[in-house]
Scaffold this motif. Structure first.
Motif, PDB file in Angstrom:
ATOM      1  N   VAL D  86      32.102  39.038  45.676  1.00  0.00           N
ATOM      2  CA  VAL D  86      30.835  39.812  45.517  1.00  0.00           C
ATOM      3  C   VAL D  86      29.636  39.045  46.068  1.00  0.00           C
ATOM      4  O   VAL D  86      28.809  39.321  46.746  1.00  0.00           O
ATOM      5  N   ALA D  87      29.560  37.731  45.633  1.00  0.00           N
ATOM      6  CA  ALA D  87      28.265  36.809  46.041  1.00  0.00           C
ATOM      7  C   ALA D  87      28.323  36.884  47.771  1.00  0.00           C
ATOM      8  O   ALA D  87      27.154  36.630  48.176  1.00  0.00           O
ATOM      9  N   THR D  88      29.460  36.853  48.255  1.00  0.00           N
ATOM     10  CA  THR D  88      29.387  36.672  49.713  1.00  0.00           C
ATOM     11  C   THR D  88      28.384  37.910  50.413  1.00  0.00           C
ATOM     12  O   THR D  88      27.913  37.747  51.554  1.00  0.00           O
ATOM     13  N   SER D  89      28.399  38.889  49.621  1.00  0.00           N
ATOM     14  CA  SER D  89      27.032  40.006  50.089  1.00  0.00           C
ATOM     15  C   SER D  89      25.759  39.599  50.172  1.00  0.00           C
ATOM     16  O   SER D  89      25.085  40.300  50.520  1.00  0.00           O
ATOM     17  N   GLY D  90      25.710  38.445  49.353  1.00  0.00           N
ATOM     18  CA  GLY D  90      24.237  38.003  49.020  1.00  0.00           C
ATOM     19  C   GLY D  90      23.696  38.637  47.571  1.00  0.00           C
ATOM     20  O   GLY D  90      22.596  38.499  47.231  1.00  0.00           O
ATOM     21  N   ALA D  91      24.772  39.371  47.028  1.00  0.00           N
ATOM     22  CA  ALA D  91      24.209  40.132  45.788  1.00  0.00           C
ATOM     23  C   ALA D  91      24.318  39.032  44.689  1.00  0.00           C
ATOM     24  O   ALA D  91      24.818  37.840  44.368  1.00  0.00           O
ATOM     25  N   ASN D  92      23.405  39.393  43.731  1.00  0.00           N
ATOM     26  CA  ASN D  92      23.258  38.792  42.273  1.00  0.00           C
ATOM     27  C   ASN D  92      24.429  39.264  41.686  1.00  0.00           C
ATOM     28  O   ASN D  92      24.338  40.541  40.916  1.00  0.00           O
ATOM     29  N   VAL D  93      25.515  38.620  41.231  1.00  0.00           N
ATOM     30  CA  VAL D  93      26.562  38.963  40.783  1.00  0.00           C
ATOM     31  C   VAL D  93      26.523  38.956  39.236  1.00  0.00           C
ATOM     32  O   VAL D  93      25.765  38.156  38.582  1.00  0.00           O
ATOM     33  N   ARG D  94      26.589  40.279  38.728  1.00  0.00           N
ATOM     34  CA  ARG D  94      26.195  40.635  37.463  1.00  0.00           C
ATOM     35  C   ARG D  94      27.454  41.016  36.374  1.00  0.00           C
ATOM     36  O   ARG D  94      27.575  40.295  35.155  1.00  0.00           O
ATOM     37  N   TYR D  95      28.401  41.864  36.650  1.00  0.00           N
ATOM     38  CA  TYR D  95      29.260  42.286  35.858  1.00  0.00           C
ATOM     39  C   TYR D  95      30.583  42.251  36.328  1.00  0.00           C
ATOM     40  O   TYR D  95      30.902  42.648  37.649  1.00  0.00           O
ATOM     41  N   LEU D  96      31.570  42.010  35.482  1.00  0.00           N
ATOM     42  CA  LEU D  96      32.991  42.043  35.730  1.00  0.00           C
ATOM     43  C   LEU D  96      33.911  42.932  35.073  1.00  0.00           C
ATOM     44  O   LEU D  96      33.554  43.004  33.658  1.00  0.00           O
ATOM     45  N   SER D  97      34.821  43.615  35.541  1.00  0.00           N
ATOM     46  CA  SER D  97      35.852  44.268  34.824  1.00  0.00           C
ATOM     47  C   SER D  97      36.854  43.478  34.856  1.00  0.00           C
ATOM     48  O   SER D  97      37.184  42.462  35.666  1.00  0.00           O
ATOM     49  N   CYS D  98      38.011  43.413  34.006  1.00  0.00           N
ATOM     50  CA  CYS D  98      39.047  42.777  33.711  1.00  0.00           C
ATOM     51  C   CYS D  98      40.311  43.440  33.645  1.00  0.00           C
ATOM     52  O   CYS D  98      40.547  43.697  32.262  1.00  0.00           O
ATOM     53  N   GLY D  99      41.348  43.602  34.257  1.00  0.00           N
ATOM     54  CA  GLY D  99      42.627  44.114  33.959  1.00  0.00           C
ATOM     55  C   GLY D  99      43.923  43.332  33.699  1.00  0.00           C
ATOM     56  O   GLY D  99      43.994  42.619  34.900  1.00  0.00           O
ATOM     57  N   PHE D 100      44.431  43.344  32.645  1.00  0.00           N
ATOM     58  CA  PHE D 100      45.699  42.363  32.623  1.00  0.00           C
ATOM     59  C   PHE D 100      46.966  43.036  32.531  1.00  0.00           C
ATOM     60  O   PHE D 100      47.124  44.365  32.007  1.00  0.00           O
TER      61      PHE D 100
END
Ligand code: SF4
Ligand code: SF4
Ligand SMILES: [Mg+2]
Ligand SMILES: [Mg+2]
Ligand SMILES: [Mg+2]
Ligand SMILES: [Mg+2]
Ligand SMILES: [Mg+2]
Ligand SMILES: [Mg+2]
Ligand SMILES: [Mg+2]
Ligand SMILES: [Mg+2]
Ligand SMILES: [Mg+2]
Ligand SMILES: [Mg+2]
Lengths: 86, 360, 344, 344, 360, 86
Positions: D86-100
């Motif tokens: 996400v950061a590669t876009s220059g975005a300020n990374v904020r939220y993650l989802s997570c699937g196990f």
């Protein structure tokens, strides 16, 4: 202890193998324990085996008996003290 | 034919009313012998709607509940045979033995498969000719003919890698033990419909002859069960002990002789130990020596761990009808379906599980 | 010669980050999904989101076996499942991510079909797949294909749905027949197989939810009764809201074949999974409007009012009860352990 | 007795949507991640996103085996991988989802460790895990634990990074030594095992990216050279931008142990995976500023300028060349197939 | 000790300059026999920086490239034995046989594992005593001693489930065939360093004796290779044919007698077919009858599919040095590493793959 | 055809099993083919076996030879026509 459900024999072969329709679902069922079951018969199915041919006549009579009982209830309801009806 | 009338709420309501009338202020203890009756009574919520004086006790009719801990440990030991495929009805999966369960063994990498029919186990044996395929045989008279038929078919198909671990039991000896039990007073037995489908009514007549206690063979739909209770209460109230049949469409007086003959051919009676009831003579079925090649007990010599009984569990008393599950001090506290202490809480037909699941 | 080898099944090289991976991405995924964001080929998809200031996000992994079943395939599930989860917040579902875990040896033509289905389902739901990922694991490291999707939508101002919002007096609705998906899958299982006309109900319900929300703006919450079925959904609501709930058993729509399969296997249909149904809790005075909206929406024709929210008696714990046709009640618990068939 | 059975390993019941699943969610996931959005217990996490009007979204599944390796575990990868994408876009990374996706029988204490690592890494990166999912598959249906994460961030106004932005004259930077992650994993493989002090480089680089972006505001693009290594990243850039690229082999930072392992196994270190490195392409006049910013940032101390963007000769196809210390060049292609050790 | 001087760019640059001086306007054809030399020359970009007249041809030293299609099909057939575990060096995985490859068979469910050493295969055999563990043996003199040692160790450890499919070859007979080939003119051979590590220099002296062609044994670092080329060019230019050694730290004149003795003990020479070169007498190694229990060829009778040669592939001509890969009409068009037509494009040491990968 | 890398023997036991350090990575290596290799020796490692003890003396001499060649180059560079230096 012994879940069994009624199903209708829709196909059978000489090998006592049958296809049984249980309210719209079909499964192969062995007729080894009910070798006289014919296409059209209802059988009780347990663990992949027919274990008895359902007696439709008896089913009818049972329901009539139960209906009679309920009529009894309705009559009883006319009685003022149901606990004393017997 | 349409069997839906056996679920007709109006009929059910009327039968309930009739039971109320019949019981009145009396105290009547009935025992439903069959675990499927226990589950159905819970699911239909009948306990919440019966007269206060009518007590429905659960009996010894959950096959995995009455299976001795030692037998379960033995079955688990078989599951550890290298290369073996264990086939079982779903009921057995989560039952705890002394230290583990089939489900946990499966998670640990054993090949344990749930089947709907012992015939499915034969197909698995055919597809895996190099591996022992063991069927975990539990159940009563309804189930044993299907196992006998499967063994005969294995022989006919030459499936010599198939075998059965046999922990089967017969119902009447257990009923006799309960009827003899001084701690329990049963006024009438709701007799197991699908056992009687095979056995007919005769094996239950000793209840009247020896114990003066009536019984009614009962089906499994709401109207069936209510009718059975109704008939049984009426017999109790009228005090004219008899064995009657409220499930005539599925049970005839002579049962299923073809099925009984197969059982006779493959099995012979043996003494066996029931959880809660202890050892009962001639209450089990063993595979006859002629078929010993299909007998996993004799065929595999496996080390069975030392049996540890679950501490504080009163399954035995529950199975005898001496207490109801909620009388057990662990019920719903340390013992829940999620963390079962005894088999009565884990088997879906176990009295404790049914009481907990459908508690009203 | 090796052309056919390479193209007909998935190989480890398809997940190795090199040319084979580029090819599977170009030819299988981009071809089908083809959103401008995905076609940019960057590590993150960048997309616009009208600035409400609030987003809803959800994820699910799909591991269903078999991958193709009556009524659909894993690809339809993967889109519907996440679309529905995001939609339960009342959000306008907009973007999906999509991660594949492939077992080496999986037939490439089946993968194509799955991806095609995903593209069609996304189109039906009106969402774009804007970023993705592909991993290939060794034989025995997965059961064919696993798919994870995550979804994002914007939550309109003023919308604040939650399972914690249920109040005594509220009414419980369900958007159609229960148990279809779980039984359709079960009918394919080794050792239990049976044939039936039951099909999975997998469907995107974001439009249905939008319709209900506009007909019944004070709707408390939505939830799709997937694994664990209605039993889990209502118990979760009851616990989150601190209330009791009651379901009229006779009011719950169930297909006869589903009923029959449940009886054969000893299942409680209220614990069986659905993939295209929505449970809604609405204030009593908006219940009829909600029901009409559901019934008018696609996939909602069998919607029904099935129960009500009750106050918690003092000292009692949140619970769900089922009321039978003859007036008795029983507790409806969450499933314990996995759903196992009961035979003896 | 069955307490220990239930709690010490993952069972199918933990994924069945019932009480066991609720417990694993409560005790394992909520406990560690504990964001308010997750604690709400709804099917979608609802969170605020300052209204720039553009979001960046990315996803990755993590299937690394073994799950624990020198320098980290799959949980650290799962957070870093998506944060970095996400950061590669220059975005300020904020939220993650997570699937196990869990294999039945997986030790619960290892799962706890993985989840704990994810929580710590998310904290380090400054992101919240706001929604999740858990599936349990049968033994043999997964190799222990697979994790999917998806991430969302807001893209600041005016930022528009893309691999298609590279221009002749631009300079290529890398944020540190290459190949550490791939070799750390390889050192654990059955049949290839060796011992070394090489550790995975897995690290969240969103702060490093932000620092570079503010020092070199005209940065063309970022990409993390994961599977396929630097070779894939630069070939992707070259193709997207229609340019040639040249790397000075001697300028590429590589640890001696990584070099040695590559020689032993016949690998090209430029094709080996990294999980905590960033490639950046910047205009020549901002290269020094970008390099200083990288070196000053955490995880950037070994950053280096490694090459340059060249015009495409007429008729030539986009390609990446490596220039050796003695002045020769060779083509640097993307990996073909999986990376296989070469012995004879 | 620090070997990094063998990578010193300054030394490399000076050697390159020296080679330019030596070659001048001459045309010189050298063949690097060894596939690892082919890869290294590509990777170091030497072709892009050599004098125009100096041609570096690739020889028959990629073991999987020269393995006959029939042998690859046979290896794949072994992979289909029920329950077998196939162990192989990574190089073999993607090589196409007539219709499939080990990689594709693995994807289709066969148990095929990459090992770094044949000793790793022994450990797998020990851990899986009930399953045949077959090692796919390809390679030249460098590798065969390790296989011989593994077979002897399998015997010592009693690992009777271990066996080797042996497709090993020896270098000198192939060089003789190439030297004899009227279609190719080689001015000098860059001789394989690690083969010579085992064999010493003597087996290569026939090149000078019979063909008047010089050779220099060469190492694998950039400076090694450049030094070897430099020495060889100097010999060619000076026209004083000899076998010289530019890799003295790893190769002594007598090679490794211990290793040769093990090979002698376990293997015997046999006729074998080389892709491109055809059958060459006594150019292969077969497991001696005393060790036949470890010989997968004799131990397993498997159906091998009819051999189909890849159409249009000129691997044979490439391996003989008759053409360079880019002369093949399929090179880089229908034949790429991703869609290889011949083994020379798929093996990482294959000439075509190395030319394609490092094309300058 | 035969990838082999130099490594230093850091441990050996009587069984001809050794641990070899290759520029910081360690791996078990068999000394079956180089039974006289001692701790401290460099060996060429191929497919898990040592195949030769590296002769450090020769390495040194080779480098000196190469250096001599380069000096030759430098001398040559002084020549006006390098192609004619021989
Ligand atoms: S509640 Fe639990 S402990 Fe008590 S009798 Fe039942 S199973 Fe045993
Ligand atoms: S380029 Fe391909 S087809 Fe041509 S010789 Fe090489 S491997 Fe064969
Ligand atoms: Mg979700
Ligand atoms: Mg969901
Ligand atoms: Mg990715
Ligand atoms: Mg599988
Ligand atoms: Mg949901
Ligand atoms: Mg990503
Ligand atoms: Mg990534
Ligand atoms: Mg979920
Ligand atoms: Mg596994
Ligand atoms: Mg990336």
């Amino acid at each position: 202890m012994c879940l069994a459900v009624p199903g209708k024999v829709v196909k059978r072969d000489d090998d006592l193998k049958a296809t049984v329709d249980m309210m719209g679902i079909e499964r192969p069922v062995s007729l080894r324990l009910v070798p006289t079951a014919q296409v059209g018969d209802y059988i009780l199915v347990h663990a992949g085996f027919g274990i008895q041919i359902v007696d439709e006549q008896e089913a009818q009579e049972t329901l009539e008996l139960v209906n009679a009982m309920s009529e009894l209830v309705e009559e009883d309801q006319l009685a003022t003290n149901p606990a004393e009806a017997y | 034919m349409d069997f839906s009338a056996f679920r007709d709420p109006k009929l059910a309501r009327e039968l309930i009313e009739r039971i109320h009338e019949l019981v009145g202020d009396r105290t009547i203890n009935l025992m439903e012998v069959c675990g499927t009756h226990t589950v159905s009574i819970g699911r239909y919520g009948f306990r919440s709607i019966m007269p206060a004086g009518l007590k429905l006790l659960s009996g010894p009719g959950c096959p995995v509940c009455v299976t001795a801990n030692r037998d379960i440990d033995h079955a688990i030991a078989l599951a550890n045979i290298d290369g073996a495929i264990i086939t079982t009805f779903g009921d057995m999966m989560r039952v705890p033995g002394s230290s583990t369960s089939l489900a946990a063994q499966k998670a640990a990498g054993r090949d344990i498969r749930i089947v709907y029919s012992p015939l499915d186990a034969l197909d698995i044996a055919e597809q895996n000719p190099d591996r022992p395929v063991i069927f975990m045989g539990v159940g009563f008279e309804t189930t044993t003919p299907t196992i006998a038929a499967a063994i005969l078919e294995a022989e006919a198909r030459g499936l010599l890698n198939f075998s059965v671990y046999c922990a089967h039991k017969t119902t009447p000896p257990a009923l006799r033990a309960i009827a003899n039990d001084p701690e329990t007073t049963i006024d009438g037995f709701i007799l197991p419909g699908h056992v009687a489908t095979i056995t007919g009514l005769a094996p239950f007549s000793f209840l009247v002859d020896e114990f003066n206690t009536p019984g009614v063979v009962t089906g499994f739909e709401p109207v069936d069960i209510l009718q059975g209770i109704c008939m049984l209460v009426q017999i109790v109230v009228e005090d004219r002990p008899a064995i009657d049949n409220a499930y005539r469409r599925g049970v005839n007086a002579d049962g299923n002789p073809v099925a009984r003959q197969l059982v006779e051919q493959v099995f012979e009676p043996c003494d066996t130990t029931w959880r809660g009831l202890g050892p009962i003579a001639a209450s089990g079925l063993a595979i006859r020596p002629e078929f010993s090649r299909f007998d996993a007990r004799t065929r595999f010599d496996v080390p069975v761990e030392a049996t540890v009984e679950p501490r504080g569990c009163r399954c035995g008393d529950v199975l005898r009808g001496a207490i109801t599950p909620s009388d057990c001090p662990l019920f719903g506290r340390t013992c829940t379906p999620e963390h079962p202490v005894g088999p009565c809480m884990v088997s879906s037909e176990g009295s404790c599980a049914a009481y907990y699941r459908y508690r009203n | 010669m090796s052309h056919s080898v390479t193209d007909s099944t998935v190989l480890l090289g398809h997940g190795s980050g090199g040319q084979m991976m580029k090819r599977i991405i170009d030819e299988v995924f981009l071809d089908a999904f083809g959103s401008p964001e995905l076609l940019e080929g960057n590590d993150a998809g960048v997309a616009t989101l009208p600035a409400s200031g609030r987003i809803a996000m959800s994820t699910d992994s799909f591991v269903v076996s078999p991958q193709f079943f009556p009524g659909g395939n894993i690809g339809r599930l993967a889109v519907c499942g996440t679309v529905n989860d995001v939609a339960t917040s009342g959000a306008n579902v907009r973007y999906l991510s999509c991660g594949f875990i492939l077992e080496e040896g999986y037939p490439m033509d089946k993968l194509h079909q799955i991806v095609q289905t995903m593209a069609e389902t996304a189109h039906e739901a009106g969402v774009s797949i804007i970023t993705g990922d592909t991993k290939v694991v060794e034989r025995g490291g997965a059961d064919g294909v696993y798919i994870n999707t995550a979804g994002v939508g914007e939550v309109p101002a003023g919308v604040a749905l939650s399972g914690a919002n249920c109040r005594p007096g509220d009414v419980i609705l369900v958007s159609g027949t229960l148990g279809d998906h779980g039984i359709a899958i079960m009918s394919q299982r080794e050792g239990l197989a049976f044939s039936s006309t039951i099909e999975s109900d997998a469907a995107p319900l974001n439009h249905l939810i939008a319709d209900v929300l506009s007909a019944a703006p004070d709707t408390r919450c939505f939830r799709d009764p997937t694994r664990g079925g209605l039993a889990s959904t209502l118990n979760e609501f009851a616990q989150a809201s601190g209330v009791a709930m009651e379901v009229d058993e006779d009011a719950v729509p169930v297909r006869p074949g589903v009923q029959a399969a449940c009886e054969m296997l000893g299942y409680d249909v209220l614990q069986v999974a659905n993939e295209g149904k929505m449970v809604a809790v609405v204030p009593a005075e908006q219940a009829d409007a909600a029901l009409s909206a559901m019934r008018a929406a696609r996939y909602g024709e069998n919607a029904a009012i099935i129960g009500r929210v009750l106050p918690l008696e003092s000292g009692a714990r949140p619970a769900v009860r089922v009321r039978t046709g003859w007036g008795s009640t029983r507790i409806l618990d969450m499933l314990v352990g996995e759903q196992l068939p009961r035979i003896c």
